[in-house]
Design an enzyme around this catalytic site. Structure first.
Site, short mmCIF file in Angstrom:
data_model
loop_
_atom_site.label_atom_id
_atom_site.label_comp_id
_atom_site.label_asym_id
_atom_site.label_seq_id
_atom_site.Cartn_x
_atom_site.Cartn_y
_atom_site.Cartn_z
N GLY A 536 0.84 -1.19 0.00
CA GLY A 536 0.00 0.00 0.00
C GLY A 536 0.87 1.23 0.00
O GLY A 536 2.09 1.13 -0.16
N GLY A 537 0.23 2.36 0.21
CA GLY A 537 0.98 3.61 0.17
C GLY A 537 2.00 3.73 1.27
O GLY A 537 2.97 4.46 1.16
N LYS A 555 5.04 -5.09 8.46
CA LYS A 555 4.87 -3.97 7.53
C LYS A 555 6.15 -3.17 7.49
O LYS A 555 6.57 -2.59 8.49
CB LYS A 555 3.70 -3.11 7.98
CG LYS A 555 3.54 -1.86 7.16
CD LYS A 555 2.15 -1.29 7.30
CE LYS A 555 1.50 -1.17 5.95
NZ LYS A 555 0.09 -1.01 5.99
N ASP A 652 -7.91 6.55 6.39
CA ASP A 652 -7.69 5.73 5.20
C ASP A 652 -8.45 4.42 5.34
O ASP A 652 -7.91 3.35 5.10
CB ASP A 652 -6.20 5.49 5.01
CG ASP A 652 -5.89 5.01 3.60
OD1 ASP A 652 -4.80 4.46 3.39
OD2 ASP A 652 -6.75 5.15 2.71
#
Ligand SMILES: *[C@@H]1O[C@H](CO)[C@@H](O)[C@H](O)[C@H]1NC(C)=O
Ligand SMILES: *[C@@H]1O[C@H](CO)[C@@H](O)[C@H](O)[C@H]1NC(C)=O
Ligand SMILES: *[C@@H]1O[C@H](CO)[C@@H](O)[C@H](O)[C@H]1NC(C)=O
Ligand SMILES: *[C@@H]1O[C@H](CO)[C@@H](O)[C@H](O)[C@H]1NC(C)=O
Ligand SMILES: *[C@@H]1O[C@H](CO)[C@@H](O)[C@H](O)[C@H]1NC(C)=O
Ligand SMILES: *[C@@H]1O[C@H](CO)[C@@H](O)[C@H](O)[C@H]1NC(C)=O
Ligand SMILES: *[C@@H]1O[C@H](CO)[C@@H](O)[C@H](O)[C@H]1NC(C)=O
Ligand SMILES: *[C@@H]1O[C@H](CO)[C@@H](O)[C@H](O)[C@H]1NC(C)=O
Ligand SMILES: *[C@@H]1O[C@H](CO)[C@@H](O)[C@H](O)[C@H]1NC(C)=O
Ligand SMILES: *[C@@H]1O[C@H](CO)[C@@H](O)[C@H](O)[C@H]1NC(C)=O
Length: 846
Positions: A536-537, A555, A652
Site C-alpha cells: 500500500g501507500g 509492515k 484511510d
C-alpha cells in the site's frame, strides 16, 4: 574581534567616535560612560548570548535585545525598549550613563528607555559600575563591590530562561510577569501575561488582559497537578519560599545540556522549546493551553469539560444542572451549573447528613484552602462535612495533603489518564447521592473486573517475556552499539510510561527487545517476494514466522515518513496500547537506520477486498457475516473515535484495510498511520493528505479538512461496497453514475434499492436489514460533514427497533453531471493520481 578593546584606549575612542558600518562585537562588559552603537554588539564570555540592536521581522524598528549567539536564526529572549522602538539605528546607542543607569538613546540622543535603578552609591563606587552580559543570558549592572544594582532577569519580557526566578513578592502580592509580544514582529506588550498567582497558591497563571486564561494547578512537590507533565518538567522545576525576604519562586534547572526556554507567546500559548542537539533547531516540547478544556473556567462553576479533539463539550457535575439551559444549549457555558437539591446543612445548620460524590482523575478546582494540620483522609472528609461552607475536598497523603474548597468549584477537567489527576470529593445532598451510588457500585464491579483482567495480562506478558525475551536480550547490547533501537510494546510500555510519569527514569535503559532487524529479516525470508502479502501507500506487507512459530504480519514502512525516530517510537508505543477486538493488534516495531517496521498479528483470511470482490470467494460471506463485518468495523471506529485515549481519525478506511480473522470477524488495520506519519491529529486541517480516492470525503479531498466525520464518509462507502460486493472504482464511467454513491442514490431514490444488494445474498429474510444499511450508508456519505451521523449514532441506527431514520440529502459532489467534474476538481488539487486503490500521501500546496 578577539582583542580586548578596553585595554586599548585609542582603539576604544576610535570605535566610539566613528560609526562602523559592519556590526562589530565587543567583549562582555562595558563600564560607566561607555556605550554600544547601533551596529555594535556585546557577547557573553562563552559566547552563548549576544546583546545589541535588532529588528524583528520586517517591522523596520530597532530594539535593544539579547539573543542566542551560537544558534542559527535570531531567537530573542529579552528586549529593553519594547514599547519605545528606535526608528533609525544609526546614531542610536545603548549607554551606561554617568548616573549608573542603563539607557537606550535614539538617533537624536533622546533617552527612550532607562533601567531606572536608584543608584545610591558613593562617587567612588559609581565610577566602577559595570554592565556585563552573562552566559546565562542575564544582563547585570554591578557596582564596584560586586553588588547587583539591576539585572534583566528581574525585568523579563516574554521568555523564562533557566536561572531565572518566577517569583512573587508575598508581602505585596506583586508577581514577576512575563508579557507576550503583540505579534511575532512587534515586541511591545501584548494581551497575555504569565506569572505566579498573587493569592499565593503557588499556581502559575496565564492571564488574557487580566482575566485568567490558564492555570497550572498547585505544586505538589514534584509537578503541577493541573497539567500533564513530562519528565522534562518533573526534573526541572523547584518551588521555594524565602520568608525572610518575603518571596516565593519557581526555578528551573535543565537536567541535561539541551537548551530550554519557556515563552509566553503572542497568541496566548505558553510554549516550551528545547534545542535538538543534532539539528540545532528549536522543537516545541510543551504548550499550554493545548485545548479548549484547558482554558480557565471553560465550563463555568461546577461544570466539567471534555474534548475529543474536534469538539469541546461541557457537562454539569453529578447533582448539578445548568444555571441557564438556553445559554448552555447554545454552547455558552460560562455561567456554569447550580445545585439541583440544596444541601441539608444549608437548611438545618446542625445537620451533617450530606454526602460526597467522587470525581476521579480530576484537575482540582481553583481557590483551594490547604488544611495543613489534617493528616488523614477521614479527618479531611470530616473537616469538610462539618463545615457547611465547604464544597469539596481532596486528599493525598504523600503530596497535596488535605485540600478544602470554600468557594464554588471552577476549572475542573477530567484527565485522560486518571493517574494524572486526583479524586475530587464533591459535597452533595443525600438524595442526589443515592441515585449516584448505584452507578458507583456497578462501576466498582467493572473496576475490579478490569483490574483482574490487567493482572492476567501482566502475567501473560511476563511469561512471554520470560520465554522469548531473554534470548533476544543477549544480542541486545551488541545491537545497541550499532545504534539500533528495537522495542516491544508489551515489555516497553511499562518502562516508557514510567519515565513519562516519573516513577523512575533512566535514559538508555529503555527497551526490552523482542524484534531485532535480523530476527524480522529471517522471519520474512529476507522480505522475499514469496512472503509478500500486499502493498500500500505506506509500504509493503510480508508474512513472517517468528522463531517460536508465531505467525506475524510485517509492515515495512516506506521511507517518506515525516517523523523522527523518537516520535515514531512514541507513536508506536501509544498505538500499541489501543486494543479492541475489531482492531488489528500491533505487536511491536523495529527501527534500524532508515528501516521502520511494524509487526502485527497475522490474520489468515487476509483482507476484505480479497474476498468480497472475488466472484468465487464472496459466497463465503453470507448476509449474516456481512452484517457482522459492518457492525464490527463500526465498533472498531467507535473505539478509535471516542473510546480510545488517543482519539484517532483513521483517514484511510477502505476494504483493503479491513482484515478478517478465521471466523470472518473484521479487524481494522493501519489505524494510527496518520499519526505515525507525523500528521497532526489534533488539527482539523492538514497539509498532508493521506487517503484513497473514492473513500475520501469531499471536504477532505478538496480542502484537506478532516474530522471523525470524514471516517464516517469512508465507512459509508465501505458499507455500500460490502452490500453490492463491487468496488467503488468499478462504477467509474458505468451506469451513468460517477461512483458507488451516485449509483446507490439513484436506485434508492427510484425505490429500486433492492437491486443494489449483491444477488448472491438476496433473500426475503435479510432484505429489510440490508435496506436499512443502504439507508444508513447514504446518511454517512452526505456531502456536508455536519449532516453525517457520528459513528455511535450509526451503531444505534443499526440496532433493530431503533425507529425511523432521517432522510439523506442528495449527494451533489458525485451524483450529477459527467465524470469530469469530480475528476478535474480533484486533479487540480493534486499533481497526479492514477488509481483508486492506492493510498496517496501527498503534501498539498496551500
Ligand atoms: C538615519 O540617520 C542617518 C544619520 O543621522 C541618516 O543619514 C539617515 O538618512 C537616517 N535614515 C533614515 C531612514 O531616516
Ligand atoms: C523609567 O521611568 C520613567 C519615568 O518614570 C518611565 O516612564 C519608564 O517607563 C521607566 N522605565 C522602565 C523600564 O521602567
Ligand atoms: C560626587 O561628585 C560630584 C562632583 O563630581 C559632587 O558634586 C558630589 O557631591 C559627589 N557626591 C558624593 C556622594 O560624593
Ligand atoms: C516586596 O515588596 C516590598 C514593598 O514594596 C519591598 O519592600 C520588598 O523589598 C519586596 N521584596 C522583594 C524580595 O523584592
Ligand atoms: C484570589 O482569590 C480570590 C478568592 O479567594 C478570587 O476572587 C480572586 O480572583 C483571586 N485572585 C486572582 C488573581 O486569582
Ligand atoms: C535532554 O533530554 C531531553 C528529554 O529528556 C532529550 O530529548 C534530549 O535529547 C536530551 N539532550 C541531550 C543533549 O542529552
Ligand atoms: C488583544 O486584544 C485585542 C482587544 O482588546 C484584540 O483585538 C486583539 O486581537 C488581541 N490580540 C491577540 C493576539 O489576541
Ligand atoms: C455568555 O453568557 C454570559 C452571561 O452569563 C454573557 O455575559 C456572555 O456575553 C455570553 N457569551 C457569549 C459568547 O454569548
Ligand atoms: C436538624 O438536624 C438535627 C440533627 O440531624 C435534628 O436533630 C433536628 O431536629 C433538625 N432540625 C430541623 C428543624 O429539622
Ligand atoms: C468553614 O470553611 C470556610 C471556607 O473554607 C472557612 O473560611 C471557615 O473558617 C470554616 N469554618 C470553620 C468553623 O472551620
Amino acid at each position: 574581534m578577539d582583542t580586548n578593546i578596553f585595554s586599548l584606549p585609542v582603539l576604544l575612542s576610535l570605535l566610539f567616535f566613528s560609526q562602523p558600518i559592519h556590526r562589530s562585537s565587543a567583549s562582555d562588559t562595558i563600564s560607566i560612560g561607555q556605550s554600544l552603537s547601533g551596529s555594535q554588539t556585546m557577547i557573553a564570555k562563552e559566547g552563548n548570548f549576544e546583546l545589541g540592536f535588532f529588528t524583528p521581522g520586517n517591522s523596520g524598528n530597532y530594539y535593544v535585545g539579547i539573543w542566542y549567539k551560537k544558534l542559527p536564526g535570531q531567537t530573542v529572549v529579552w528586549v529593553a525598549n519594547r514599547d519605545n522602538p528606535v526608528s533609525n539605528a544609526s546614531g542610536a546607542e545603548l549607554r551606561l550613563s554617568d548616573d549608573g543607569n542603563l539607557v537606550v538613546l535614539n538617533s537624536f540622543k533622546v533617552p527612550v528607555w532607562s533601567s531606572n535603578s536608584t543608584i545610591s552609591t558613593s562617587n567612588a563606587s559609581l565610577s566602577s559600575t559595570t554592565l556585563q552580559l552573562l552566559d546565562t543570558g542575564n544582563l547585570v549592572l554591578q557596582d564596584g563591590g560586586g553588588g547587583t544594582l539591576w539585572q534583566s532577569f528581574d525585568h523579563p519580557t516574554h521568555t523564562f530562561l533557566p536561572g531565572m526566578k518566577l517569583s512573587l513578592n508575598t508581602t505585596t502580592g506583586k508577581a514577576l510577569l512575563f508579557t507576550s509580544w503583540k505579534s511575532p514582529d512587534d515586541p511591545s506588550a501584548g494581551n497575555y501575561t504569565l506569572g505566579l498567582d498573587p493569592n499565593g497558591s503557588a499556581q502559575i497563571f496565564i492571564w488574557d488582559r487580566g482575566v485568567p486564561r490558564w492555570r497550572s494547578g498547585q505544586w505538589n512537590g514534584h509537578r503541577f497537578i493541573g497539567t500533564v507533565m513530562r519528565s522534562l518538567y518533573i526534573y526541572g522545576f523547584d518551588y521555594e519560599t524565602d520568608e525572610s525576604q518575603g518571596i516565593a519562586y519557581y526555578t528551573y534547572t535543565p537536567h541535561n545540556a539541551s537548551l530550554v526556554r519557556f515563552v509566553m507567546e503572542w497568541d496566548g500559548m505558553e510554549r516550551t522549546f528545547m534545542q535538538v542537539q543534532e539539528t540545532r533547531q528549536w522543537e516545541i516540547v510543551w504548550g499550554q493551553p493545548i485545548n479548549q478544556c484547558e482554558v480557565y473556567g471553560m465550563c463555568g462553576v461546577y461544570g466539567t469539560c471534555s474534548d475529543d479533539g474536534t469538539t469541546t463539550t461541557c457537562s454539569c457535575l453529578r447533582g448539578f444542572e445548568p444555571r441557564s439551559s438556553t445559554e448552555w444549549s447554545d454552547g455558552n457555558w460560562t455561567s456554569g451549573c447550580a445545585r439541583k437539591t440544596p444541601l441539608l446543612c444549608q437548611l438545618n445548620s446542625s445537620s451533617n447528613e450530606d454526602g460526597f460524590f467522587t470525581l476521579p482523575g480530576a484537575k482540582l478546582p481553583d481557590h483551594s484552602d490547604w488544611a495543613s494540620t489534617i493528616g488523614s483522609e477521614s479527618g479531611c472528609q470530616e473537616a469538610c462535612s462539618s463545615n457547611c461552607s465547604c464544597r469539596a475536598y481532596a486528599y493525598a497523603a504523600s503530596d497535596i495533603g488535605c485540600l478544602l474548597w470554600g468557594h464554588d468549584l471552577i476549572d475542573i477537567y477530567q484527565f485522560e489518564f486518571p493517574q494524572d489527576g486526583y479524586d475530587l470529593h464533591v459535597k452533595l445532598a443525600a438524595s442526589d447521592l443515592d441515585a449516584a451510588s448505584d452507578k458507583t457500585k456497578s462501576r466498582v464491579i467493572v473496576a475490579v473486573g478490569c483490574a483482574l483482567g490487567l493482572l492476567l495480562a501482566i502475567i501473560i506478558c511476563f511469561f512471554l517475556w520470560w520465554k522469548y525475551g531473554s534470548r533476544a536480550k543477549v544480542s541486545w547490547k551488541k545491537k545497541r552499539q550499532q545504534e539500533n533501537t528495537v522495542l516491544h510494546p508489551s515489555g516497553e510500555v511499562v518502562s516508557e510510561f514510567s519515565s513519562i510519569y516519573g516513577e523512575e527514569t533512566q535514559e538508555g535503559k529503555a527497551s526490552e527487545p523482542l524484534f531485532t532487524f535480523d530476527c524480522i529479516a529471517t522471519a520474512t525470508g529476507y522480505f522475499s517476494d514469496s512472503n509478500k502479502l500486499g502493498e500500500g501507500g505506506f509500504g509493503h506487507v510480508y508474512k513472517g514466522t517468528l522463531p517460536g512459530g508465531q505467525e506475524v504480519a510485517v509492515k515495512r514502512l516506506s521511507r517518506s515518513s515525516g517523523q523522527g525516530l523518537e516520535e515514531f517510537k512514541n507513536e508506536v508505543i501509544l498505538i500499541a496500547k489501543l486494543q479492541h477486538r475489531n482492531l488489528v493488534k500491533l505487536l511491536g516495531c523495529c527501527i534500524q537506520g532508515e528501516e521502520k517496521i511494524l509487526i502485527y498479528e497475522y490474520l489468515p483470511n487476509k483482507s476484505l477486498d480479497a474476498i468480497i470482490f472475488d466472484t468465487s470467494k464472496k459466497e463465503l460471506l453470507d448476509w449474516k457475516k456481512r452484517f457482522n463485518i459492518i457492525e464490527g468495523i463500526a465498533r472498531g471506529l467507535l473505539y478509535l473515535h471516542r473510546d480510545s485515549r488517543l482519539r484517532i481519525v483513521h483517514r484511510d478506511l477502505k476494504a483493503s484495510n479491513i482484515l478478517l480473522d478465521e471466523n470472518m470477524n473484521p479487524k481494522i488495520s493501519d489505524f494510527g498511520m496518520a499519526r505515525i506519519f507525523g500528521a497532526d491529529e489534533n488539527q482539523g486541517n492538514t497539509n498532508r493528505v493521506v487517503g484513497t480516492f473514492g473513500y475520501m470525503s469531499p471536504e477532505y479531498a478538496m480542502e484537506g479538512l478532516f474530522s471523525v466525520r470524514s471516517d464516517v464518509y469512508s465507512f459509508g462507502i465501505l458499507v455500500l461496497e460490502i452490500l453490492t460486493a463491487r468496488r467503488n472504482s468499478s462504477f467509474h464511467r458505468m451506469e451513468n453514475a460517477v461512483n458507488i454513491v451516485g449509483y446507490a442514490w439513484q436506485l434508492w431514490n427510484e425505490d429500486r434499492a433492492v437491486e443494489l444488494i449483491d444477488p448472491t445474498i438476496r433473500s426475503a429474510s435479510m432484505m429489510s436489514q440490508a435496506l436499512r444499511c443502504v439507508h444508513i450508508a447514504l446518511l454517512c456519505v452526505q456531502d456536508r460533514a455536519s449532516d453525517r451521523p457520528d459513528i455511535d449514532a450509526v451503531i444505534r441506527m443499526m440496532g433493530s427497533g431503533s425507529g425511523p431514520l432521517p432522510m439523506p440529502r442528495q449527494p451533489m459532489f458525485v451524483a450529477v453531471g459527467s465524470t469530469d467534474v469530480t475528476e478535474t476538481k480533484i486533479a487540480n488539487k493534486y499533481e497526479s493520481f492514477s488509481t483508486y486503490d492506492v493510498t496517496i500521501t501527498m503534501v498539498q500546496g496551500r
